[in-house]
Design a protein around this motif. Structure first.
Motif, PDB file in Angstrom:
ATOM      1  N   ASP A 286      -7.419   4.132  -3.520  1.00  0.00           N
ATOM      2  CA  ASP A 286      -6.113   4.405  -3.810  1.00  0.00           C
ATOM      3  C   ASP A 286      -5.986   5.568  -3.858  1.00  0.00           C
ATOM      4  OD1 ASP A 286      -6.903   5.271  -6.176  1.00  0.00           O
ATOM      5  OD2 ASP A 286      -6.429   3.454  -7.309  1.00  0.00           O
ATOM      6  N   GLU A 287      -4.305   5.944  -4.272  1.00  0.00           N
ATOM      7  CA  GLU A 287      -4.016   7.345  -4.194  1.00  0.00           C
ATOM      8  C   GLU A 287      -4.353   8.060  -5.360  1.00  0.00           C
ATOM      9  OE1 GLU A 287       0.241   7.359  -4.575  1.00  0.00           O
ATOM     10  OE2 GLU A 287       0.246   6.298  -6.495  1.00  0.00           O
ATOM     11  N   ASP A 288      -5.001   7.635  -6.339  1.00  0.00           N
ATOM     12  CA  ASP A 288      -5.725   8.314  -7.330  1.00  0.00           C
ATOM     13  C   ASP A 288      -7.028   8.610  -7.212  1.00  0.00           C
ATOM     14  OD1 ASP A 288      -3.166   8.308  -8.822  1.00  0.00           O
ATOM     15  OD2 ASP A 288      -3.687   6.171  -9.575  1.00  0.00           O
ATOM     16  N   GLY A 289      -7.571   8.231  -5.985  1.00  0.00           N
ATOM     17  CA  GLY A 289      -9.073   8.578  -5.726  1.00  0.00           C
ATOM     18  C   GLY A 289      -9.868   7.676  -6.354  1.00  0.00           C
TER      19      GLY A 289
ATOM     20  N   LEU B  60       0.717  -1.200  -0.042  1.00  0.00           N
ATOM     21  CA  LEU B  60      -0.040   0.018   0.054  1.00  0.00           C
ATOM     22  C   LEU B  60       0.784   1.114   0.006  1.00  0.00           C
ATOM     23  CD1 LEU B  60      -2.800  -0.589   2.420  1.00  0.00           C
ATOM     24  CD2 LEU B  60      -3.102  -0.754   0.063  1.00  0.00           C
ATOM     25  N   LYS B  61       0.412   2.242  -0.695  1.00  0.00           N
ATOM     26  CA  LYS B  61       0.999   3.609  -0.692  1.00  0.00           C
ATOM     27  C   LYS B  61       0.547   4.534   0.415  1.00  0.00           C
ATOM     28  CE  LYS B  61       1.882   3.019  -5.736  1.00  0.00           C
ATOM     29  NZ  LYS B  61       1.680   3.621  -6.876  1.00  0.00           N
ATOM     30  N   ALA B  62       1.348   5.413   0.510  1.00  0.00           N
ATOM     31  CA  ALA B  62       1.043   6.377   1.779  1.00  0.00           C
ATOM     32  C   ALA B  62      -0.463   6.911   1.490  1.00  0.00           C
ATOM     33  CB  ALA B  62       1.845   7.506   1.711  1.00  0.00           C
ATOM     34  N   GLY B  63      -1.215   6.887   2.498  1.00  0.00           N
ATOM     35  CA  GLY B  63      -2.791   7.418   2.352  1.00  0.00           C
ATOM     36  C   GLY B  63      -3.670   6.284   2.049  1.00  0.00           C
ATOM     37  N   GLU B  64      -3.095   5.362   1.364  1.00  0.00           N
ATOM     38  CA  GLU B  64      -4.192   4.189   1.035  1.00  0.00           C
ATOM     39  C   GLU B  64      -4.727   3.336   2.124  1.00  0.00           C
ATOM     40  OE1 GLU B  64      -2.847   3.564  -3.695  1.00  0.00           O
ATOM     41  OE2 GLU B  64      -2.147   2.261  -2.155  1.00  0.00           O
ATOM     42  N   THR B  65      -5.946   2.846   1.721  1.00  0.00           N
ATOM     43  CA  THR B  65      -6.466   1.933   2.845  1.00  0.00           C
ATOM     44  C   THR B  65      -7.154   0.787   1.965  1.00  0.00           C
ATOM     45  OG1 THR B  65      -8.794   2.667   3.078  1.00  0.00           O
ATOM     46  CG2 THR B  65      -7.329   3.713   4.339  1.00  0.00           C
ATOM     47  N   GLN B  66      -7.358  -0.427   2.651  1.00  0.00           N
ATOM     48  CA  GLN B  66      -7.737  -1.539   1.858  1.00  0.00           C
ATOM     49  C   GLN B  66      -8.539  -2.509   3.013  1.00  0.00           C
ATOM     50  OE1 GLN B  66      -4.823  -3.539  -0.508  1.00  0.00           O
ATOM     51  NE2 GLN B  66      -6.603  -4.932  -1.358  1.00  0.00           N
TER      52      GLN B  66
ATOM     53  N   LYS C 243     -12.176   8.718  -9.793  1.00  0.00           N
ATOM     54  CA  LYS C 243     -12.383  10.085  -9.606  1.00  0.00           C
ATOM     55  C   LYS C 243     -13.137  11.112 -10.341  1.00  0.00           C
ATOM     56  CE  LYS C 243      -7.745  11.708 -11.109  1.00  0.00           C
ATOM     57  NZ  LYS C 243      -6.449  12.533 -10.600  1.00  0.00           N
TER      58      LYS C 243
END
Length: 247
Positions: free
Chosen positions: A104-107, A86-92, A124
């Motif tokens: 994800d980080e792209d919205g 996972l990248k910073a700020g992402e949740t799963q 997004k």
């Protein structure tokens, strides 16, 4: 508070059994020195509950005042199934059965139904896309059109203006059954018998350019059939009688 109680405030535990039929999830577990703890509550956030599989037995519990009879499990260590990378700020959110939900980080929100790869995307820009394991996709894009694509690359588009566009990956467009196209009150159709039926709103069929028929063409407007190959004309160049049949 004694030293033993201080060291016993937080402990690693091993879950033995789980009961999810109670108002709060309760477990039987062991802590250090094989201490057995029964009916221990599991702390869960509002709106979320889980029953960890047997492959996730290890957890962390707190014991207020260091008392072994009043433990509360605050979490489980999942080293077997947790998605990595996972990248910073992402949740799963995920399960051992393969379903997962990724923010994800792209919205974009990605829902994956099973381990077979069926996926649903919300991006997004407000678009929605469904992808099947076999390669078919359904896209509801930001322009208002719906695009259906099969694994071979054929597409069926329903455009925002009401038009429909079919693009086969091969050179064939096949319809089993009736096919009718209508516009402005006129229609042309093909039926399962192989007939082509035209109903012009004006009553006139207009051909711009050459028209070629390999079989007979029969006109029948009032119940009197007239053949283009075998009809006769009154008068004509031969005299007052009728002309010969066309050659």
């Amino acid at each position: 508070m004694s030293v033993d109680r201080i060291f016993g405030l937080v402990r690693r535990v091993m879950r033995l059994t789980t009961d999810t039929a109670t108002p709060s999830v309760q477990v039987q577990m062991e802590s250090a020195a094989d201490d057995l703890h029964n009916d221990v509550e599991v702390l869960e956030t509002y709106g979320f509950t889980a029953h960890p599989p047997e492959s996730v037995p290890e957890g962390l519990a707190v014991f207020p005042n260091g008392e072994s009879d009043h433990g509360i499990v605050i979490g489980w260590f999942d080293k077997a199934h947790r998605p990595a990378g996972l990248k910073a700020g992402e949740t799963q959110q995920y399960s051992v059965h393969g379903q997962n939900q990724l923010f994800d980080e792209d919205g974009q929100i990605t829902l994956e139904a099973t381990q077979h790869g069926q996926r649903l995307f919300f991006n997004k820009d407000g678009e929605v896309e469904i992808r099947a394991q076999q390669g078919q996709t359904v896209l509801l894009d930001k322009t208002g059109q719906v695009v259906i694509t099969d694994k071979a690359g054929s597409t069926f588009r329903m455009l925002a203006n009401g038009d429909m566009d079919v693009t086969p990956a091969s050179t064939q467009f096949r319809v089993n059954g009736y096919l009718t196209a209508s516009y402005g009150g006129s229609s042309i159709g093909m039926n399962p018998n192989g007939d082509i039926v035209m109903h012009p709103a004006s009553g006139v069929v207009q051909v711009i350019g050459n028209a070629k028929a390999t079989e007979d063409v029969i006109a029948d407007s009032d119940g009197t059939a007239i053949s283009s190959l075998h009809h006769r004309h009154p008068g004509g160049s031969i005299g007052a009688g009728t002309s010969l049949e066309p050659i």
